[in-house]
Write an enzyme that holds these catalytic residues in place. Sequence first.
Site, PDB file in Angstrom:
ATOM      1  N   ASP A  66       0.874  -1.164   0.000  1.00  0.00           N
ATOM      2  CA  ASP A  66       0.000   0.000   0.000  1.00  0.00           C
ATOM      3  C   ASP A  66       0.914   1.218   0.000  1.00  0.00           C
ATOM      4  OD1 ASP A  66      -1.622   2.180   0.607  1.00  0.00           O
ATOM      5  OD2 ASP A  66      -2.827   1.110   2.103  1.00  0.00           O
ATOM      6  N   SER A 146       0.315  12.794 -15.939  1.00  0.00           N
ATOM      7  CA  SER A 146      -0.834  12.547 -16.817  1.00  0.00           C
ATOM      8  C   SER A 146      -1.065  13.813 -17.605  1.00  0.00           C
ATOM      9  CB  SER A 146      -2.071  12.221 -15.966  1.00  0.00           C
ATOM     10  OG  SER A 146      -3.261  12.283 -16.737  1.00  0.00           O
ATOM     11  N   TYR A 159      -8.814  13.919  -9.464  1.00  0.00           N
ATOM     12  CA  TYR A 159      -7.724  13.241 -10.174  1.00  0.00           C
ATOM     13  C   TYR A 159      -6.791  14.271 -10.800  1.00  0.00           C
ATOM     14  CZ  TYR A 159      -5.308  10.212 -13.512  1.00  0.00           C
ATOM     15  OH  TYR A 159      -4.344   9.549 -14.224  1.00  0.00           O
ATOM     16  N   LYS A 163      -2.801  14.909  -9.948  1.00  0.00           N
ATOM     17  CA  LYS A 163      -1.721  14.828 -10.927  1.00  0.00           C
ATOM     18  C   LYS A 163      -0.961  16.148 -11.059  1.00  0.00           C
ATOM     19  CE  LYS A 163      -1.955  10.487 -11.980  1.00  0.00           C
ATOM     20  NZ  LYS A 163      -0.826   9.592 -11.656  1.00  0.00           N
TER      21      LYS A 163
END
Length: 264
Positions: A66, A146, A159, A163
């Site tokens: 993890d 990304s 998200y 990023k």
Amino acid sequence: MARMTGRNAIVTGAGRGIGMAIADALLREGANVCYADLNPEVEQVAESAAQRANGAPGRAIACTVDVTERAQVRKMIDRTVTEFGSLDVKFNNAGVNKPMNFLDVTEENWDFIMRINGLGVLIGCQEAARQMIDQGNGGKIVNTCSIASRQGFDNVAPYCASKFAVLSLTQSAARDLAKHRITVNGFAPGVVHTELWKQLDRDLMDIGASERPGQAIEEFSEGILVGRVATAEDITGTTTFLASSDSDYMTGQCVMIDGGMILV
């Protein structure tokens, strides 16, 4: 070619998709690779790596980890060093996404994504750097950014924020770690034909952001200049470059690998 012979690497999120392709490519270039993932099935992925890599000389091991738990990350690094002798390259690739319409984003959604994509990268950079500093031979850290690190998109705001955070962490780490001869770079994929994008397509349908299977990928792909979505293998030429000595004079950068979706 054997650009990675004698180098030892960890790739998180290596149980499937881009992470597995990155790890396989390093193995083919002669590296010893720890395939790390939260999913215990990464054990089978590592066991079959030699077959996928066509008998490459590198060794593969697996760790279930993890990335948000520092003790687990440290244990993964310690095992890699015990097995291979050192840690030379660390890919912080593990990440998640769970689309929600902007006005519906909850604290739980935000915390889930930011903890894995943001905190996980911070811990990964820190613990890899500590190991590399102790070894005294420099090293390379590579973070998965990304296209969402360069531009915000609706329905995936947390998200995108995560990023952007990865991009900032890459730059901050590069500045701090240069004195230790540790380079820190990132790469930014666009639309890649992996299970993550298939799940994203389903999730966008669930929240009413698209109406039919495949619509989201089609719409995201309309602006790709090269005219097609990427495969995971389209990414690995750049990731192997970032892991190899070919990129020694490069740090604090994020390489776009998106077929020309976002021009920066």
